[in-house]
Design a protein around this motif. Structure first.
Motif, PDB file in Angstrom:
ATOM      1  N   LEU A 131      21.149  26.305  43.816  1.00  0.00           N
ATOM      2  CA  LEU A 131      20.231  25.805  43.059  1.00  0.00           C
ATOM      3  C   LEU A 131      20.454  24.659  42.467  1.00  0.00           C
ATOM      4  N   ARG A 132      20.033  23.228  43.034  1.00  0.00           N
ATOM      5  CA  ARG A 132      20.711  22.673  41.952  1.00  0.00           C
ATOM      6  C   ARG A 132      19.234  21.719  41.841  1.00  0.00           C
ATOM      7  N   VAL A 133      17.990  21.930  42.060  1.00  0.00           N
ATOM      8  CA  VAL A 133      17.091  21.216  41.380  1.00  0.00           C
ATOM      9  C   VAL A 133      15.929  22.048  41.178  1.00  0.00           C
ATOM     10  N   ALA A 134      14.967  21.972  40.094  1.00  0.00           N
ATOM     11  CA  ALA A 134      13.851  22.355  40.165  1.00  0.00           C
ATOM     12  C   ALA A 134      13.790  21.609  39.769  1.00  0.00           C
ATOM     13  N   VAL A 135      12.000  21.916  39.923  1.00  0.00           N
ATOM     14  CA  VAL A 135      10.883  21.292  40.322  1.00  0.00           C
ATOM     15  C   VAL A 135       9.486  21.320  39.239  1.00  0.00           C
ATOM     16  N   THR A 136       9.458  21.179  38.655  1.00  0.00           N
ATOM     17  CA  THR A 136       8.204  22.134  37.482  1.00  0.00           C
ATOM     18  C   THR A 136       7.179  21.863  36.702  1.00  0.00           C
ATOM     19  N   VAL A 137       6.392  21.951  36.445  1.00  0.00           N
ATOM     20  CA  VAL A 137       5.355  21.252  34.840  1.00  0.00           C
ATOM     21  C   VAL A 137       5.301  20.998  33.758  1.00  0.00           C
ATOM     22  N   ASP A 138       4.671  21.895  33.041  1.00  0.00           N
ATOM     23  CA  ASP A 138       5.516  23.087  32.355  1.00  0.00           C
ATOM     24  C   ASP A 138       5.680  24.131  31.679  1.00  0.00           C
ATOM     25  N   MET A 139       5.936  24.811  32.677  1.00  0.00           N
ATOM     26  CA  MET A 139       6.755  25.963  32.407  1.00  0.00           C
ATOM     27  C   MET A 139       8.013  26.281  32.323  1.00  0.00           C
ATOM     28  N   ILE A 140       8.804  25.010  32.282  1.00  0.00           N
ATOM     29  CA  ILE A 140      10.438  25.016  31.062  1.00  0.00           C
ATOM     30  C   ILE A 140      10.385  23.900  30.727  1.00  0.00           C
ATOM     31  N   ALA A 141       9.085  22.668  29.947  1.00  0.00           N
ATOM     32  CA  ALA A 141       8.803  22.297  29.418  1.00  0.00           C
ATOM     33  C   ALA A 141       9.154  22.360  27.534  1.00  0.00           C
ATOM     34  N   THR A 142       8.736  23.798  27.748  1.00  0.00           N
ATOM     35  CA  THR A 142       9.033  24.398  26.295  1.00  0.00           C
ATOM     36  C   THR A 142       9.729  25.752  26.652  1.00  0.00           C
ATOM     37  N   GLY A 143      10.600  26.533  25.327  1.00  0.00           N
ATOM     38  CA  GLY A 143      11.403  27.100  25.284  1.00  0.00           C
ATOM     39  C   GLY A 143      11.893  28.234  25.885  1.00  0.00           C
ATOM     40  N   THR A 144      11.978  27.738  26.548  1.00  0.00           N
ATOM     41  CA  THR A 144      12.972  27.843  27.824  1.00  0.00           C
ATOM     42  C   THR A 144      14.724  27.244  28.419  1.00  0.00           C
ATOM     43  N   ASP A 145      15.473  27.721  27.807  1.00  0.00           N
ATOM     44  CA  ASP A 145      16.735  26.896  27.482  1.00  0.00           C
ATOM     45  C   ASP A 145      17.364  27.470  29.063  1.00  0.00           C
ATOM     46  N   VAL A 146      18.277  26.523  29.919  1.00  0.00           N
ATOM     47  CA  VAL A 146      18.776  26.321  30.866  1.00  0.00           C
ATOM     48  C   VAL A 146      19.898  24.884  30.577  1.00  0.00           C
ATOM     49  N   LYS A 147      21.129  25.548  30.143  1.00  0.00           N
ATOM     50  CA  LYS A 147      22.187  25.440  29.216  1.00  0.00           C
ATOM     51  C   LYS A 147      23.151  24.456  30.752  1.00  0.00           C
ATOM     52  N   PRO A 148      22.935  25.011  32.219  1.00  0.00           N
ATOM     53  CA  PRO A 148      23.440  24.327  33.263  1.00  0.00           C
ATOM     54  C   PRO A 148      23.171  22.982  33.620  1.00  0.00           C
ATOM     55  N   LEU A 149      21.902  22.236  32.796  1.00  0.00           N
ATOM     56  CA  LEU A 149      21.120  21.623  33.070  1.00  0.00           C
ATOM     57  C   LEU A 149      21.880  20.303  32.720  1.00  0.00           C
ATOM     58  N   GLU A 150      21.964  19.530  33.741  1.00  0.00           N
ATOM     59  CA  GLU A 150      22.853  18.205  33.358  1.00  0.00           C
ATOM     60  C   GLU A 150      21.951  17.094  33.494  1.00  0.00           C
ATOM     61  N   CYS A 151      20.994  16.792  34.469  1.00  0.00           N
ATOM     62  CA  CYS A 151      19.846  16.286  33.988  1.00  0.00           C
ATOM     63  C   CYS A 151      18.345  15.996  34.705  1.00  0.00           C
ATOM     64  N   VAL A 152      17.213  15.747  33.711  1.00  0.00           N
ATOM     65  CA  VAL A 152      16.002  15.518  33.819  1.00  0.00           C
ATOM     66  C   VAL A 152      15.815  14.357  33.886  1.00  0.00           C
ATOM     67  N   ILE A 153      14.605  14.171  34.952  1.00  0.00           N
ATOM     68  CA  ILE A 153      13.903  13.498  35.219  1.00  0.00           C
ATOM     69  C   ILE A 153      12.417  13.526  35.318  1.00  0.00           C
ATOM     70  N   PHE A 154      11.613  12.796  34.605  1.00  0.00           N
ATOM     71  CA  PHE A 154      10.333  12.795  34.763  1.00  0.00           C
ATOM     72  C   PHE A 154       9.483  11.865  35.310  1.00  0.00           C
ATOM     73  N   LEU A 155       8.596  12.680  36.458  1.00  0.00           N
ATOM     74  CA  LEU A 155       7.747  12.020  36.770  1.00  0.00           C
ATOM     75  C   LEU A 155       6.156  12.135  36.540  1.00  0.00           C
ATOM     76  N   ARG A 156       6.252  11.779  35.353  1.00  0.00           N
ATOM     77  CA  ARG A 156       4.955  12.131  35.387  1.00  0.00           C
ATOM     78  C   ARG A 156       4.725  11.673  33.653  1.00  0.00           C
ATOM     79  N   SER A 157       3.335  11.409  33.272  1.00  0.00           N
ATOM     80  CA  SER A 157       2.735  10.336  31.940  1.00  0.00           C
ATOM     81  C   SER A 157       3.378  11.317  30.590  1.00  0.00           C
ATOM     82  N   VAL A 158       4.157  11.468  29.004  1.00  0.00           N
ATOM     83  CA  VAL A 158       4.014  12.741  28.602  1.00  0.00           C
ATOM     84  C   VAL A 158       3.313  11.454  27.154  1.00  0.00           C
ATOM     85  N   LYS A 159       2.461  11.562  26.574  1.00  0.00           N
ATOM     86  CA  LYS A 159       2.142  11.324  25.214  1.00  0.00           C
ATOM     87  C   LYS A 159       2.502  11.795  24.451  1.00  0.00           C
TER      88      LYS A 159
END
Length: 134
Positions: A86-114
């Motif tokens: 599993l190399r790519v996860a697509v999420t909305v808010d579930m992993i946005a706060t409070g969930t650390d995923v140490k192996p993550l190296e890249c984050v892509i934003f395809l949404r607006s965050v104000k």
């Protein structure tokens, strides 16, 4: 980013360029893509699989609605942390706060965050790059 062409352009650019940042790596770095909503996450997941030419073990949608598709979100997060497939996860808010995923190296934003605070929390799903002195 909402249109399929825009999504595909971002993913293709990422696919064609990630090794410049991480030379010598064979596997795509663990990547988290933030979508605008659950439907948008579905729209993003399909081109992820197509652009990278890989299937369900390579990319998953992890949202609060994942249970409706027969998936356990907690198990999917665990797979993102631990499965080499599993190399790519697509999420909305579930992993946005409070969930650390140490192996993550890249984050892509395809949404607006104000909210600047939320942006920092979302970026924080992956560890800060190490600083090396030579």
């Amino acid at each position: 980013m909402i249109t399929e062409d825009e999504i595909r352009a971002v993913l293709t650019t990422y696919k064609n360029n990630w090794q410049r940042r991480l030379p010598g790596r064979a596997d795509l770095p663990k990547t988290l893509v933030f979508a605008a909503g659950d439907d948008h996450a579905e729209e993003v997941l399909k081109p992820v699989k197509e652009v990278f030419g890989r299937g369900d073990e390579f990319a998953k949608k992890i949202t609060y609605r994942s249970r409706a598709n027969g998936d356990d979100p907690d198990s999917l997060i665990n797979d993102l942390r631990n499965s080499p497939r599993l190399r790519v996860a697509v999420t909305v808010d579930m992993i946005a706060t409070g969930t650390d995923v140490k192996p993550l190296e890249c984050v892509i934003f395809l949404r607006s965050v104000k909210s600047p605070v939320l942006v920092e929390q979302m970026k924080g799903r992956r560890p800060a790059p190490s600083t090396r002195t030579t």
